[in-house]
Motif scaffolding. Structure first.
Motif, PDB file in Angstrom:
ATOM      1  N   HIS A  29       3.760  10.192  11.172  1.00  0.00           N
ATOM      2  CA  HIS A  29       2.651   9.775  10.312  1.00  0.00           C
ATOM      3  C   HIS A  29       2.010   8.469  10.768  1.00  0.00           C
ATOM      4  O   HIS A  29       1.073   7.992  10.143  1.00  0.00           O
ATOM      5  CB  HIS A  29       3.143   9.624   8.870  1.00  0.00           C
ATOM      6  CG  HIS A  29       3.654  10.908   8.276  1.00  0.00           C
ATOM      7  ND1 HIS A  29       4.759  10.972   7.453  1.00  0.00           N
ATOM      8  CD2 HIS A  29       3.224  12.177   8.419  1.00  0.00           C
ATOM      9  CE1 HIS A  29       4.973  12.226   7.102  1.00  0.00           C
ATOM     10  NE2 HIS A  29       4.054  12.972   7.667  1.00  0.00           N
TER      11      HIS A  29
ATOM     12  N   THR B 234      -2.093  -0.215  10.448  1.00  0.00           N
ATOM     13  CA  THR B 234      -2.920   0.109   9.290  1.00  0.00           C
ATOM     14  C   THR B 234      -2.328  -0.542   8.045  1.00  0.00           C
ATOM     15  O   THR B 234      -1.191  -1.028   8.050  1.00  0.00           O
ATOM     16  CB  THR B 234      -2.976   1.627   9.077  1.00  0.00           C
ATOM     17  OG1 THR B 234      -1.634   2.096   8.808  1.00  0.00           O
ATOM     18  CG2 THR B 234      -3.519   2.334  10.305  1.00  0.00           C
TER      19      THR B 234
ATOM     20  N   ALA C  79      -1.318   1.023   5.494  1.00  0.00           N
ATOM     21  CA  ALA C  79      -0.147   1.812   5.088  1.00  0.00           C
ATOM     22  C   ALA C  79       1.101   1.391   5.856  1.00  0.00           C
ATOM     23  O   ALA C  79       2.194   1.297   5.273  1.00  0.00           O
ATOM     24  CB  ALA C  79      -0.430   3.298   5.305  1.00  0.00           C
TER      25      ALA C  79
ATOM     26  N   HIS D 183       2.225  -1.954   4.560  1.00  0.00           N
ATOM     27  CA  HIS D 183       2.872  -1.811   3.260  1.00  0.00           C
ATOM     28  C   HIS D 183       4.312  -1.350   3.427  1.00  0.00           C
ATOM     29  O   HIS D 183       5.220  -1.859   2.756  1.00  0.00           O
ATOM     30  CB  HIS D 183       2.092  -0.819   2.402  1.00  0.00           C
ATOM     31  CG  HIS D 183       2.736  -0.520   1.088  1.00  0.00           C
ATOM     32  ND1 HIS D 183       2.743  -1.409   0.043  1.00  0.00           N
ATOM     33  CD2 HIS D 183       3.434   0.553   0.658  1.00  0.00           C
ATOM     34  CE1 HIS D 183       3.397  -0.894  -0.971  1.00  0.00           C
ATOM     35  NE2 HIS D 183       3.832   0.295  -0.626  1.00  0.00           N
ATOM     36  N   TRP D 184       4.531  -0.379   4.308  1.00  0.00           N
ATOM     37  CA  TRP D 184       5.887   0.122   4.532  1.00  0.00           C
ATOM     38  C   TRP D 184       6.778  -0.980   5.104  1.00  0.00           C
ATOM     39  O   TRP D 184       7.917  -1.179   4.657  1.00  0.00           O
ATOM     40  CB  TRP D 184       5.855   1.334   5.467  1.00  0.00           C
ATOM     41  CG  TRP D 184       7.200   1.963   5.649  1.00  0.00           C
ATOM     42  CD1 TRP D 184       8.043   2.400   4.667  1.00  0.00           C
ATOM     43  CD2 TRP D 184       7.859   2.218   6.889  1.00  0.00           C
ATOM     44  NE1 TRP D 184       9.190   2.919   5.226  1.00  0.00           N
ATOM     45  CE2 TRP D 184       9.097   2.822   6.581  1.00  0.00           C
ATOM     46  CE3 TRP D 184       7.522   2.016   8.225  1.00  0.00           C
ATOM     47  CZ2 TRP D 184      10.003   3.216   7.565  1.00  0.00           C
ATOM     48  CZ3 TRP D 184       8.421   2.416   9.208  1.00  0.00           C
ATOM     49  CH2 TRP D 184       9.645   3.005   8.881  1.00  0.00           C
TER      50      TRP D 184
ATOM     51  N   MET E 126      -1.529  11.742   3.654  1.00  0.00           N
ATOM     52  CA  MET E 126      -1.092  10.970   2.500  1.00  0.00           C
ATOM     53  C   MET E 126      -2.159  10.916   1.416  1.00  0.00           C
ATOM     54  O   MET E 126      -1.850  10.809   0.229  1.00  0.00           O
ATOM     55  CB  MET E 126      -0.713   9.549   2.943  1.00  0.00           C
ATOM     56  CG  MET E 126      -0.044   8.725   1.860  1.00  0.00           C
ATOM     57  SD  MET E 126       1.453   9.514   1.192  1.00  0.00           S
ATOM     58  CE  MET E 126       2.524   9.439   2.618  1.00  0.00           C
TER      59      MET E 126
ATOM     60  N   THR F 171      -1.236  12.004  -2.393  1.00  0.00           N
ATOM     61  CA  THR F 171      -1.299  10.956  -3.409  1.00  0.00           C
ATOM     62  C   THR F 171      -2.452  11.170  -4.375  1.00  0.00           C
ATOM     63  O   THR F 171      -2.290  11.084  -5.596  1.00  0.00           O
ATOM     64  CB  THR F 171      -1.439   9.579  -2.732  1.00  0.00           C
ATOM     65  OG1 THR F 171      -0.359   9.387  -1.825  1.00  0.00           O
ATOM     66  CG2 THR F 171      -1.431   8.458  -3.759  1.00  0.00           C
TER      67      THR F 171
END
Length: 399
Positions: free
Chosen positions: A174, A188, A190, A193-194, A335, A339
């Motif tokens: 991903h 990115t 995302a 954030h991870w 995603m 989501t």
């Protein structure tokens, strides 16, 4: 003044913050086709993107240029809508602000917040929401969201619950791909954030209360009839909200399953962040430069289900039991789909009067999972045929 029955039968005006973004756009696409919706306001800072998307969605969609950091503009925008869906992050900055505006204007609220910090901040607004008659559901995406409602299905099979796990698959597949002419992909939001969830201090539920810790703690998890594998703790909201509906829970964890090579790589980078060598942005870029994050070079594929799932452990009929739950018919893809579509499904349930519980709740506190998974399945690549089960709940005694 309309009575409650009339209110819930009327078609709704729904505003989506970040409506032209990846998550919000999928929600808008569902809402614009729904009979329950009179108008969907595609609210976004980017006027051009909002106008383009609204044009694609047809007559029910209206673009709205909105910067949610402008408190007055936000209040004005919410005054004449029935429901607001907040997909505009970061939630540590805007979660409480948008929810507070919704409470002030009497607007029902749903979001896709997946950070534990703003989750606690928004739960603190529960009394204010109750007094205003506002139903607020926070964390209604994939994980959190779908995961919480699977947890309810698993916990409902137990007389008492002492442990509840929500789990999702972490995969380098991903990750973003490098642009043409570049050796490595750019980090990115995302990915950042991870990495933030894996490297910064978190809170989770252990020994019957919130404790401080870090992500990436390794443990093992068994899904009934499937197998046992290592999993790694993540800093998500599910552990904070699920014990509110089952207060006897002693431990609540959100965990990731993954190939070990990927988790070894993020663990090594997390140590550098905690030592002050890298910040989250730098760590995200460094992660994307690591070799052997996917495929056979990263180790065997996990034995656990590849879908989002939940496992509850507790008692049933005075025996120890383990229960697993996962959706068997659901949207697939990126995603944004995973989501945004669950968020829209929950919003349509609210529009029909099926989510009416003033206060601030995790999904498990306000949404009927059986209705939700039936409705969610309609957006799968192949919708279910009549009589087909759309989720599974499996159990085994472990004493």
């Amino acid at each position: 003044m309309t009575n409650a029955s009339t209110k819930h039968n009327a078609r709704k005006r729904i505003l989506v913050t970040g409506g032209a973004g990846e998550m919000g756009a999928y929600a808008c696409r569902v809402l614009a086709k729904a009979d329950e919706v009179e108008e969907v306001l595609v609210a976004d800072r980017d006027q051009e993107k909002a106008t383009k998307l609204a044009g694609e969605l047809g007559p029910k969609a209206t673009p709205l240029t909105l910067d949610i950091s402008d408190a007055d503009a936000l209040t004005d925008a919410l005054t004449d809508v029935d429901i607001v869906l907040n997909t505009a992050g970061p939630f540590y900055r805007f979660g409480r602000e948008v929810l507070s505006a919704a409470i002030a204007t009497g607007t029902d609220y749903l979001d896709i917040c997946d950070d534990w910090e703003p989750t606690l901040e928004m739960l603190a607004l529960d009394d204010a929401a109750r007094e205003a008659g506002v139903t607020a559901v926070i964390g209604m995406g994939a994980s959190p969201g779908t995961s919480n409602l699977l947890a309810v299905l698993a916990m409902d099979e137990c007389d008492t619950v002492d442990t509840i796990y929500t789990s999702w698959r972490a995969s380098a597949a991903h990750f973003p791909r490098a642009a043409e002419g570049k050796e490595f992909a750019d980090a990115t939001a995302a990915i950042e954030h991870w990495v933030h969830n894996c490297t910064e201090p978190i809170k989770f539920w252990r020994d019957g209360g919130l404790i401080d810790g870090y992500g990436l703690e390794e443990t093992t998890l068994t899904y009934p009839g499937v197998g046992t594998d290592p999993v790694w703790v993540c800093g998500h909201p599910e552990p904070l909200t699920l014990p509110r509906v089952r207060p006897e829970v002693r431990e609540s964890l959100n965990v990731m399953s993954a190939r070990r090579g990927l988790m070894d790589a993020i663990a090594a980078i997390a140590q550098r962040v905690r030592a002050g060598e890298l910040d989250v942005r730098q760590a995200s870029e460094e992660l994307l430069r690591q070799p052997n994050l996917s495929g056979r070079n990263a180790g065997p594929s996990p034995a656990l289900p590849s879908n989002i799932f939940a496992v509850a452990e507790g008692t049933k009929n005075n025996r120890r039991v383990r229960v697993g739950a996962q959706a068997t018919v659901q949207p697939e893809g990126n995603m944004g789909e995973m989501t945004g579509i669950p968020l829209a499904v929950a919003a349509l349930m609210a529009a029909r009067g099926q989510v009416v519980k003033p206060g601030v709740h995790g999904p498990e506190g306000a949404i009927d999972p059986k209705i939700f998974f039936h409705d969610l399945a309609q957006y799968a690549p192949q919708p279910p045929v009549e009589g087909q089960e759309v989720y599974e709940v499996v159990s085994e005694f472990i004493d």
